[in-house]
Write a protein that holds these residues in place. Structure first.
Motif, mmCIF file in Angstrom:
data_model
loop_
_atom_site.group_PDB
_atom_site.id
_atom_site.type_symbol
_atom_site.label_atom_id
_atom_site.label_comp_id
_atom_site.label_asym_id
_atom_site.label_seq_id
_atom_site.Cartn_x
_atom_site.Cartn_y
_atom_site.Cartn_z
ATOM 1 N N ARG A 56 5.581 3.706 1.087
ATOM 2 C CA ARG A 56 4.388 3.758 2.129
ATOM 3 C C ARG A 56 3.773 5.267 2.209
ATOM 4 O O ARG A 56 4.441 6.097 2.040
ATOM 5 C CB ARG A 56 5.259 3.592 3.564
ATOM 6 N N ARG A 58 2.473 6.656 4.907
ATOM 7 C CA ARG A 58 2.449 7.528 6.221
ATOM 8 C C ARG A 58 3.839 6.736 6.602
ATOM 9 O O ARG A 58 4.351 5.768 6.662
ATOM 10 C CB ARG A 58 1.350 7.244 6.785
ATOM 11 N N VAL A 59 4.361 7.518 7.698
ATOM 12 C CA VAL A 59 5.765 7.070 8.528
ATOM 13 C C VAL A 59 5.317 7.227 10.005
ATOM 14 O O VAL A 59 4.739 8.318 10.376
ATOM 15 C CB VAL A 59 6.632 7.888 7.979
ATOM 16 N N PRO A 60 5.927 6.403 10.693
ATOM 17 C CA PRO A 60 5.944 6.407 12.205
ATOM 18 C C PRO A 60 6.681 7.436 12.806
ATOM 19 O O PRO A 60 7.626 7.912 12.427
ATOM 20 C CB PRO A 60 6.200 5.101 12.584
ATOM 21 N N VAL A 61 6.066 8.247 13.662
ATOM 22 C CA VAL A 61 6.792 9.379 14.323
ATOM 23 C C VAL A 61 6.819 9.255 15.871
ATOM 24 O O VAL A 61 5.697 8.890 16.266
ATOM 25 C CB VAL A 61 6.155 10.836 13.632
ATOM 26 N N VAL A 167 10.071 13.716 5.588
ATOM 27 C CA VAL A 167 8.817 12.591 5.635
ATOM 28 C C VAL A 167 8.912 11.850 4.279
ATOM 29 O O VAL A 167 8.784 10.653 4.091
ATOM 30 C CB VAL A 167 7.462 13.015 5.719
ATOM 31 N N ALA A 171 9.479 7.890 3.604
ATOM 32 C CA ALA A 171 8.592 7.109 3.188
ATOM 33 C C ALA A 171 9.169 6.288 1.960
ATOM 34 O O ALA A 171 8.815 5.350 1.389
ATOM 35 C CB ALA A 171 7.412 7.904 2.445
ATOM 36 N N ALA A 179 11.033 4.809 14.329
ATOM 37 C CA ALA A 179 10.110 5.918 14.089
ATOM 38 C C ALA A 179 10.915 7.025 13.994
ATOM 39 O O ALA A 179 12.013 7.335 14.407
ATOM 40 C CB ALA A 179 9.226 6.058 15.810
ATOM 41 N N THR A 201 0.993 14.797 13.838
ATOM 42 C CA THR A 201 0.835 13.479 13.771
ATOM 43 C C THR A 201 -0.768 13.270 14.182
ATOM 44 O O THR A 201 -1.373 13.925 14.781
ATOM 45 C CB THR A 201 1.626 12.782 14.875
ATOM 46 N N ASP A 203 -2.330 9.671 15.511
ATOM 47 C CA ASP A 203 -2.143 8.290 15.901
ATOM 48 C C ASP A 203 -0.760 7.754 15.575
ATOM 49 O O ASP A 203 -0.455 6.618 15.298
ATOM 50 C CB ASP A 203 -2.930 7.461 15.029
ATOM 51 N N GLY A 204 0.259 8.757 15.842
ATOM 52 C CA GLY A 204 1.569 8.473 16.062
ATOM 53 C C GLY A 204 2.189 8.237 14.381
ATOM 54 O O GLY A 204 3.381 7.927 14.187
ATOM 55 N N TYR A 205 1.633 8.986 13.353
ATOM 56 C CA TYR A 205 1.998 8.887 12.180
ATOM 57 C C TYR A 205 1.804 10.259 11.339
ATOM 58 O O TYR A 205 1.057 11.107 11.990
ATOM 59 C CB TYR A 205 1.082 7.921 11.300
#
Length: 245
Positions: A56, A58-61, A167, A171, A179, A201, A203-205
């Motif tokens: 992926r 990007r990863v959610p944080v 990260v 990923a 998250a 971050t 938008d949370g990523y």
């Protein structure tokens, strides 16, 4: 060697340069030689063989997820979890036996570090993965695969170079149900990479990169450790860690 100012005191680390780039050696205070050796292996991974391919971009944080320190009081831990009702109960300072007892009494998934699950793979629902503590992205992924549990990636890097490894782990995992995070707050005020490459971050990523950014000479210069005693202490730790590889 660098030190980044933080609320609880400076965060120390050593940058490791190799043919592929840079890695970060930043075990926690009081780390054993064995744990330091795992951190050194993790630091050498991006600077030598590189990280596995990301699945992926990007990863959610998320924000810092509250942890539940069990200690000797299982009842208090259960009460805290029931009142907070988190998406996952991240237990620290606990044994596999304690985790299993808590798991039977709460209605949310229980997460513990991979080292705790080594004693009893059935004591929790989720494995907590920390790149440095487990010896790098590949070793952490192998541990998760053997356990066959959903993973929660907790960031343990000190600078953006170290966090980039966390990260990369998130990923590369086949599944990422939770998250990750949190991004260290001190990176907003100090880092060893340029401000443009410092991880923050959006938008949370966080974006996943094939390798970490290299240090910025000016910013690294601001973080260099000049205390001879501290430098000697870390050199000795590095020497002992390297002897175990």
């Amino acid at each position: 060697m660098f030190a980044i100012p933080a609320a609880g005191g400076p965060r120390y680390g050593v940058l490791v340069e190799g043919p592929q780039g840079w890695g970060e050696f930043s075990p926690p205070p009081g780390a054993s030689d064995e744990l330091a050796a795992r951190w050194l292996t993790a630091a050498m991974e991006p600077s030598t063989v590189g990280w596995p391919d990301a699945l992926r971009g990007r990863v959610p944080v998320g924000a810092a997820r509250p942890t539940v320190a069990v200690g000797r009081d299982i009842d208090a831990a259960v009460t805290l979890i029931r009142e907070a009702a988190p998406d996952v109960a991240h237990l620290i300072d606990c044994t596999a036996e304690q985790a299993a007892a808590i798991r039977r009494r709460v209605d949310v998934p229980v997460a513990v570090d991979a080292d705790v699950l080594a004693a009893d793979p059935q004591c929790a629902d989720v494995v907590v993965l920390r790149c440095g503590r487990l010896g790098g992205v590949r070793r952490a992924m192998r541990r998760a695969e053997r356990l066959g549990l959903p993973a929660l990636v907790v960031f343990s890097g000190t600078s953006s170079i170290g966090v980039a490894a966390d990260v990369a782990l998130a990923a590369a995992l086949p599944d990422l149900p939770y998250a990750c995070g949190p991004v260290p707050q001190w990176l907003r005020d100090g880092d060893v990479v340029s401000s443009a490459r410092s991880l923050g971050t959006s938008d949370g990523y966080l974006p996943a990169a094939p390798m970490p950014a290299g240090p910025d000479a000016a910013r690294l210069g601001q973080c260099l450790v000049t205390d001879a005693a501290v430098v000697a202490q870390w050199r000795d730790l590095l020497r002992r860690a390297a002897a175990l590889l």
